[in-house]
Design a protein around this motif. Structure first.
Motif, short mmCIF file in Angstrom:
data_model
loop_
_atom_site.label_atom_id
_atom_site.label_comp_id
_atom_site.label_asym_id
_atom_site.label_seq_id
_atom_site.Cartn_x
_atom_site.Cartn_y
_atom_site.Cartn_z
N PHE A 126 -7.18 31.07 -1.90
CA PHE A 126 -6.62 30.09 -0.98
C PHE A 126 -5.88 30.87 0.09
O PHE A 126 -5.11 31.79 -0.21
CB PHE A 126 -5.68 29.12 -1.71
CG PHE A 126 -6.41 28.02 -2.41
CD1 PHE A 126 -6.73 26.85 -1.73
CD2 PHE A 126 -6.81 28.16 -3.73
CE1 PHE A 126 -7.42 25.82 -2.37
CE2 PHE A 126 -7.49 27.14 -4.38
CZ PHE A 126 -7.79 25.97 -3.70
N MET A 127 -6.11 30.50 1.35
CA MET A 127 -5.52 31.21 2.49
C MET A 127 -4.83 30.23 3.42
O MET A 127 -5.34 29.12 3.66
CB MET A 127 -6.62 31.95 3.28
CG MET A 127 -7.38 32.99 2.48
SD MET A 127 -8.85 33.63 3.34
CE MET A 127 -8.09 34.58 4.65
N SER A 128 -3.70 30.66 3.98
CA SER A 128 -3.06 29.86 5.02
C SER A 128 -3.88 29.97 6.31
O SER A 128 -4.66 30.91 6.48
CB SER A 128 -1.63 30.36 5.28
OG SER A 128 -1.67 31.62 5.92
N PHE A 129 -3.68 29.02 7.21
CA PHE A 129 -4.39 29.06 8.49
C PHE A 129 -4.01 30.32 9.26
O PHE A 129 -4.86 30.96 9.88
CB PHE A 129 -4.09 27.80 9.31
CG PHE A 129 -5.02 27.64 10.47
CD1 PHE A 129 -6.29 27.12 10.28
CD2 PHE A 129 -4.66 28.02 11.75
CE1 PHE A 129 -7.18 26.98 11.35
CE2 PHE A 129 -5.53 27.89 12.82
CZ PHE A 129 -6.80 27.37 12.62
N LEU A 150 -4.58 24.00 10.37
CA LEU A 150 -5.35 23.44 9.27
C LEU A 150 -5.54 21.94 9.47
O LEU A 150 -6.62 21.39 9.21
CB LEU A 150 -4.66 23.73 7.94
CG LEU A 150 -5.48 23.65 6.68
CD1 LEU A 150 -6.77 24.45 6.78
CD2 LEU A 150 -4.66 24.11 5.49
N ASN A 151 -4.52 21.26 10.00
CA ASN A 151 -4.67 19.83 10.30
C ASN A 151 -5.75 19.60 11.34
O ASN A 151 -6.54 18.65 11.22
CB ASN A 151 -3.34 19.24 10.77
CG ASN A 151 -2.34 19.11 9.63
OD1 ASN A 151 -2.71 19.02 8.47
ND2 ASN A 151 -1.06 19.13 9.98
N ASP A 152 -5.80 20.46 12.36
CA ASP A 152 -6.86 20.35 13.39
C ASP A 152 -8.24 20.49 12.75
O ASP A 152 -9.17 19.78 13.13
CB ASP A 152 -6.73 21.46 14.44
CG ASP A 152 -5.61 21.23 15.43
OD1 ASP A 152 -5.01 20.14 15.43
OD2 ASP A 152 -5.33 22.17 16.21
N LEU A 153 -8.38 21.41 11.80
CA LEU A 153 -9.67 21.61 11.13
C LEU A 153 -10.15 20.32 10.49
O LEU A 153 -11.32 19.95 10.62
CB LEU A 153 -9.56 22.72 10.08
CG LEU A 153 -10.80 22.99 9.24
CD1 LEU A 153 -11.94 23.53 10.10
CD2 LEU A 153 -10.48 23.97 8.12
N PHE A 154 -9.26 19.62 9.82
CA PHE A 154 -9.64 18.38 9.14
C PHE A 154 -9.79 17.20 10.09
O PHE A 154 -10.25 16.14 9.68
CB PHE A 154 -8.64 18.07 8.01
CG PHE A 154 -8.90 18.89 6.78
CD1 PHE A 154 -9.67 18.38 5.74
CD2 PHE A 154 -8.41 20.18 6.67
CE1 PHE A 154 -9.93 19.14 4.61
CE2 PHE A 154 -8.66 20.95 5.54
CZ PHE A 154 -9.43 20.42 4.51
#
Length: 161
Positions: A126-129, A150-154
């Protein structure tokens, strides 16, 4: 030529592949696997996933691929976006789904299409953005150039290339 890179090109090159990929988030981290042999010099970080087999649904393929690569059992959620990857001789249409872990034990898996001593996947975590963005663009999947968090990715939707 690197023997693994040559085997990758032989098995997966010069054909259109349909791939499924799972975005598995835990708090502020994303599950990633590192592949080697996709190019002559670099390793490559990407969300877990792989090719859909004839007669298999996308969800079935993603469940199988997650099990093979990570040892985890997942529920497949919504289709988020489609990405087209073209880097001749490789060409893939990739379907990205939200996934949730429901069981299994996280362990580094294998790619059954390749010999045991010539595997693509050599690390999983598991990796942080921020950690993902620390890598050079050619060392991580191109979807990470489409977002700033990460929110943008989703929130990505539609067709990307």
């Amino acid at each position: 030529m690197n023997p693994l890179h040559n085997e990758v090109l032989t098995k997966f090159g010069n054909q259109l592949r349909v791939r499924v990929c799972g975005l598995c988030r835990q708090q502020d981290q994303l599950l990633m696997v590192r592949h080697r042999g996709l190019s002559e010099t670099n390793t490559f970080w990407s969300p877990p996933g792989g090719g859909v087999r004839f007669g298999e649904t996308s969800a079935q393929a993603l469940i199988r691929e997650f099990s093979e690569e990570t040892g985890l059992v997942i529920d497949v959620g919504e289709l988020l976006f489609v990405n087209e990857f073209i880097a001749p001789p490789l060409h893939a249409v990739e379907l990205f789904f939200r996934v949730t872990i429901t069981g299994g034990k996280q362990q580094l898996g294998t790619d059954p299409e390749l010999e045991a001593d010539n595997q693509l996947i050599d690390e999983m975590k598991f990796m942080s953005f921020e950690e993902i963005k620390h890598y050079l663009p050619q060392e991580v999947h191109s979807i990470f150039q489409q977002c700033q968090s990460l929110n943008d990715l989703f929130r990505l939707r539609g067709y990307l290339n």
